[in-house]
Motif scaffolding. Structure first.
Motif, mmCIF file in Angstrom:
data_model
loop_
_atom_site.group_PDB
_atom_site.id
_atom_site.type_symbol
_atom_site.label_atom_id
_atom_site.label_comp_id
_atom_site.label_asym_id
_atom_site.label_seq_id
_atom_site.Cartn_x
_atom_site.Cartn_y
_atom_site.Cartn_z
ATOM 1 N N SER A 317 53.078 54.454 195.291
ATOM 2 C CA SER A 317 52.202 55.404 194.553
ATOM 3 C C SER A 317 50.705 54.623 193.892
ATOM 4 O O SER A 317 49.749 55.167 193.672
ATOM 5 N N ILE A 318 50.717 53.382 194.404
ATOM 6 C CA ILE A 318 49.466 52.695 194.156
ATOM 7 C C ILE A 318 48.409 53.082 194.981
ATOM 8 O O ILE A 318 47.426 52.928 194.746
ATOM 9 N N VAL A 319 49.127 53.515 196.208
ATOM 10 C CA VAL A 319 47.986 53.759 197.245
ATOM 11 C C VAL A 319 47.158 55.196 196.900
ATOM 12 O O VAL A 319 45.980 55.319 197.133
ATOM 13 N N PHE A 320 48.137 56.084 196.255
ATOM 14 C CA PHE A 320 47.562 57.106 195.697
ATOM 15 C C PHE A 320 46.493 56.885 194.576
ATOM 16 O O PHE A 320 45.368 57.266 194.302
ATOM 17 N N VAL A 322 44.836 54.132 194.600
ATOM 18 C CA VAL A 322 43.485 53.538 194.983
ATOM 19 C C VAL A 322 42.633 54.718 195.500
ATOM 20 O O VAL A 322 41.413 54.676 195.450
ATOM 21 N N PHE A 323 43.305 55.697 196.237
ATOM 22 C CA PHE A 323 42.716 56.710 196.735
ATOM 23 C C PHE A 323 42.019 57.643 195.677
ATOM 24 O O PHE A 323 40.940 57.918 195.776
ATOM 25 N N GLY A 324 42.888 57.739 194.538
ATOM 26 C CA GLY A 324 42.024 58.425 193.107
ATOM 27 C C GLY A 324 41.000 57.759 192.588
ATOM 28 O O GLY A 324 39.885 58.280 192.354
ATOM 29 N N LEU A 325 40.941 56.321 192.711
ATOM 30 C CA LEU A 325 39.996 55.810 192.101
ATOM 31 C C LEU A 325 38.592 55.678 193.159
ATOM 32 O O LEU A 325 37.593 55.996 192.568
ATOM 33 N N GLY A 326 38.615 55.558 194.329
ATOM 34 C CA GLY A 326 37.981 55.853 195.250
ATOM 35 C C GLY A 326 37.047 57.177 195.354
ATOM 36 O O GLY A 326 35.769 57.352 195.476
ATOM 37 N N PHE A 327 38.096 58.225 195.599
ATOM 38 C CA PHE A 327 37.624 59.312 195.893
ATOM 39 C C PHE A 327 37.284 60.252 194.797
ATOM 40 O O PHE A 327 35.963 60.596 194.574
ATOM 41 N N ALA A 363 48.708 65.150 191.139
ATOM 42 C CA ALA A 363 48.806 66.188 191.535
ATOM 43 C C ALA A 363 48.995 66.215 193.155
ATOM 44 O O ALA A 363 49.859 66.565 193.712
ATOM 45 N N LEU A 364 48.147 65.024 193.735
ATOM 46 C CA LEU A 364 48.176 64.825 195.225
ATOM 47 C C LEU A 364 49.584 64.093 195.404
ATOM 48 O O LEU A 364 50.308 64.275 196.333
ATOM 49 N N LEU A 365 49.946 63.188 194.306
ATOM 50 C CA LEU A 365 51.111 62.438 194.678
ATOM 51 C C LEU A 365 52.352 63.409 194.782
ATOM 52 O O LEU A 365 53.321 63.067 195.423
ATOM 53 N N THR A 366 52.662 64.403 193.962
ATOM 54 C CA THR A 366 53.706 65.378 193.873
ATOM 55 C C THR A 366 53.566 66.605 194.633
ATOM 56 O O THR A 366 54.642 67.007 194.655
ATOM 57 N N VAL A 367 52.409 66.711 195.211
ATOM 58 C CA VAL A 367 52.361 67.872 196.009
ATOM 59 C C VAL A 367 53.133 68.175 197.054
ATOM 60 O O VAL A 367 53.774 69.193 197.680
ATOM 61 N N PRO A 368 53.764 67.070 197.846
ATOM 62 C CA PRO A 368 54.655 67.378 198.908
ATOM 63 C C PRO A 368 56.149 67.917 198.303
ATOM 64 O O PRO A 368 56.529 68.566 199.042
ATOM 65 N N GLY A 425 56.693 59.857 184.951
ATOM 66 C CA GLY A 425 57.278 58.559 185.060
ATOM 67 C C GLY A 425 56.171 57.587 185.749
ATOM 68 O O GLY A 425 56.593 56.604 185.585
ATOM 69 N N GLU A 426 55.289 58.116 186.453
ATOM 70 C CA GLU A 426 54.431 57.375 187.209
ATOM 71 C C GLU A 426 53.351 56.653 186.472
ATOM 72 O O GLU A 426 52.846 57.182 185.465
ATOM 73 N N VAL A 427 53.274 55.313 186.711
ATOM 74 C CA VAL A 427 52.192 54.595 185.853
ATOM 75 C C VAL A 427 51.144 53.900 186.861
ATOM 76 O O VAL A 427 50.003 53.871 186.510
ATOM 77 N N ALA A 428 51.734 53.288 187.923
ATOM 78 C CA ALA A 428 50.596 52.590 188.862
ATOM 79 C C ALA A 428 49.316 53.443 189.126
ATOM 80 O O ALA A 428 48.093 52.915 188.995
ATOM 81 N N PRO A 429 49.395 54.728 189.729
ATOM 82 C CA PRO A 429 48.110 55.568 189.808
ATOM 83 C C PRO A 429 47.240 55.679 188.609
ATOM 84 O O PRO A 429 45.974 55.367 188.695
ATOM 85 N N LEU A 430 47.696 55.833 187.463
ATOM 86 C CA LEU A 430 47.233 56.094 186.173
ATOM 87 C C LEU A 430 46.329 54.754 185.553
ATOM 88 O O LEU A 430 45.264 54.872 185.022
ATOM 89 N N MET A 431 46.933 53.480 186.121
ATOM 90 C CA MET A 431 46.286 52.355 185.556
ATOM 91 C C MET A 431 44.874 52.301 186.283
ATOM 92 O O MET A 431 43.927 51.427 185.738
ATOM 93 N N LEU A 432 44.705 52.947 187.329
ATOM 94 C CA LEU A 432 43.536 52.943 188.206
ATOM 95 C C LEU A 432 42.621 54.010 188.001
ATOM 96 O O LEU A 432 41.270 53.965 188.084
#
Length: 515
Positions: A317-320, A322-327, A363-368, A425-432
């Motif tokens: 999830s942290i990769v998502f 980083v992607f959310g922060l950059g894109f 949304a990108l993280l859960t779309v699969p 429950g996801e936290v790591a993507p939100l921190m960025l």
């Protein structure tokens, strides 16, 4: 009677093993939830105040932990003792007692005070009579004044501050707004003057408290959130204190770096973020699944695409994040700022973390999950229904819209339920991408345009991480961690129940389904 070899050959062993594994998993889940609930909900119950003599002097507080060779006391009085909790060796403890005249004073600052009420003063003069009775008589007015001060400080002055900041940014590109700024400044000065007057009035009535070692502390009565004579309360009184503390935790704002007060902004932010994510992920996942199932030509490209979607669910999830922060934040948000908010630059509007970018990232993280569930649901729609619709002259799109999608809707909602549970429950993507420790204002309020997608927000998952691992007062934060975890579970359960109810209604309306 079936022998062991026959029992094994028929597969009964596997059935029993599967059932036992399921029972073990359920036991673990209920045990974990029960443990979290017991540790969290028990925090609000008023415990007796115990006094004792130790080698270092007298001690007074709630017993919050016991080990074979030592006892932990919650002594409070952080501003006097420098710590809230204290471990005392059992060998140094004298006889324990529960004095009836000691109280727990919950304050706006510095946590609780444990001791005795020495006197109540007004304008520096002690008021006659029992101080506890006088406090009970004056506290409702003091609490009302305290709420009024906090509301004036947070809402009116905070709102004027935001308006002035927005206007200051507009003035960079649009001269002639000085009169409007002066009017706002006049309102701000008037509100500040009223606030100072209220603070002066609130400081007129003070309470002098005495700790167990004789030290005294004088605080305004408006700083007293709650006064609990723990050793004199019966069951109804303790129940009232318990419910009052529980309501404060759910409905109030946090204090003392999130270790005191409530977590309402975090609950609100979590629910809003999950709902926003759900609105974004469903069209994205359903459209992708429709194309892959109904329109894409079968071949190696589609197979590769399906493999990629399935593997996407395993990306950390942290990769998502980083992607959310950059894109989203830097590229999309920065582009929006350059196009529509150029006069405010270099101060970013959308080019910084916000609830919109956090919801899009999740949304990108859960779309699969939604894509896979929707594809399975589309495949489960009987072929005869499609052929009947086409035979009646409907086009492929009409068949898809009026027959296939309604029939697959329960399955689509199953994907949504799974996505909501994962996203909440996801936290790591939100921190960025947008979550903060303390948000000055919520993404939805009464200020036009009411929904502020660019604002940062609080989240229950991040709150657990913050108070549990970042708080300087880790002992005081423990109950908050359990209660916040319990509330996060409840939020997920409530959202899932809402989706389950919606799915059941659709299933009843469509006449059953595979999911």
């Amino acid at each position: 009677m079936m022998n062991l070899r026959e029992w094994w050959r028929r597969g009964s062993a596997l059935i029993w093993f599967s059932g036992a594994t399921l029972a073990f998993c359920l036991l673990m889940i209920f045990g974990l939830v029960g443990y979290i609930g017991a540790k969290g909900l028990g925090f609000f119950w008023p415990a007796p105040l115990v006094a004792a003599q130790t080698a270092q002097g007298p001690i007074l507080g709630e017993i919050t932990g016991q080990e074979p060779d030592k006892v932990q006391f919650h002594t409070g009085n952080r501003d006097l003792f420098g710590q809230d909790y204290r471990w005392v060796p059992r060998g140094e403890l004298g006889p324990l007692s529960t004095p009836p005249d000691v109280v727990v004073v919950e304050r706006l600052e510095y946590g609780i005070f444990v001791g005795r009420v020495k006197s109540l003063e007004k304008d520096g003069q002690p008021l006659p009579g029992d101080p506890l009775a006088a406090i009970a008589r004056l506290r409702p007015a003091a609490l009302a004044m305290s709420r009024h001060i906090r509301s004036l400080d947070k809402n009116e002055i905070g709102g004027l501050n935001r308006q002035m900041e927005d206007l200051r940014l507009e003035m960079k590109g649009r001269p002639g707004l000085e009169a409007k700024m002066q009017a706002l400044q006049a309102k701000y000065d008037a509100a500040e003057a009223r606030l100072e007057l209220l603070r002066a009035q609130s400081a007129a009535v003070t309470v002098t408290l005495e700790a167990v070692d004789g030290q005294t502390k004088t605080i305004p009565l408006t700083s007293v959130v709650r006064l609990v004579p723990s050793n004199r309360l019966g069951f109804p009184g303790k129940t009232g204190v318990y419910l009052s503390r529980l309501w404060e935790f759910v409905a109030d704002d946090p204090r003392e770096s999130n270790t005191e007060g409530g977590i309402f902004p975090a609950i609100f932010g979590t629910v809003m973020m999950v709902l926003l994510m759900s609105v974004l992920v469903v069209p994205l996942g359903v459209m992708a699944a429709l194309y892959m199932r109904e329109y894409a030509r079968q071949g190696w490209i589609l197979r590769t695409l399906r493999i990629a979607v399935n593997n996407l669910a395993g990306v950390p999830s942290i990769v998502f994040g980083v992607f959310g922060l950059g894109f989203f934040v830097y590229f999309v948000g920065g582009g929006i700022d350059r196009l529509f908010f150029a006069d405010r630059l270099p101060a970013p509007t959308f080019g910084t973390g916000g609830i919109l970018w956090a919801a899009l990232t999740l949304a990108l993280l859960t779309v699969p999950v939604v894509i896979v569930a929707t594809e399975e649901a589309l495949a489960a729609v009987p072929r005869s229904q499609r052929e009947a619709s086409l035979a009646l002259g409907a086009t492929r799109w009409q068949t898809l819209w009026n027959v296939v999608i309604p029939g697959a809707m329960p399955g689509i909602l199953t994907g949504l339920i799974l996505a909501m549970a994962r996203g909440a429950g996801e936290v790591a993507p939100l921190m960025l991408t947008g979550v903060v420790k303390l948000a000055p204002s919520m993404p939805l309020d009464g200020t036009f345009p009411f929904l502020h997608l660019d604002r940062k927000f609080m989240h229950l998952g991040f709150h657990i991480y913050d108070v549990g691992f970042q708080s300087p007062n880790s002992e005081a934060a423990k109950p908050m961690v359990f209660m916040t975890a319990l509330l996060l579970l409840l939020v997920v359960v409530v959202l899932n129940l809402f989706a389950l109810r919606l799915r059941s209604r659709l299933r009843a309306k469509m006449g059953g389904g595979t999911f």
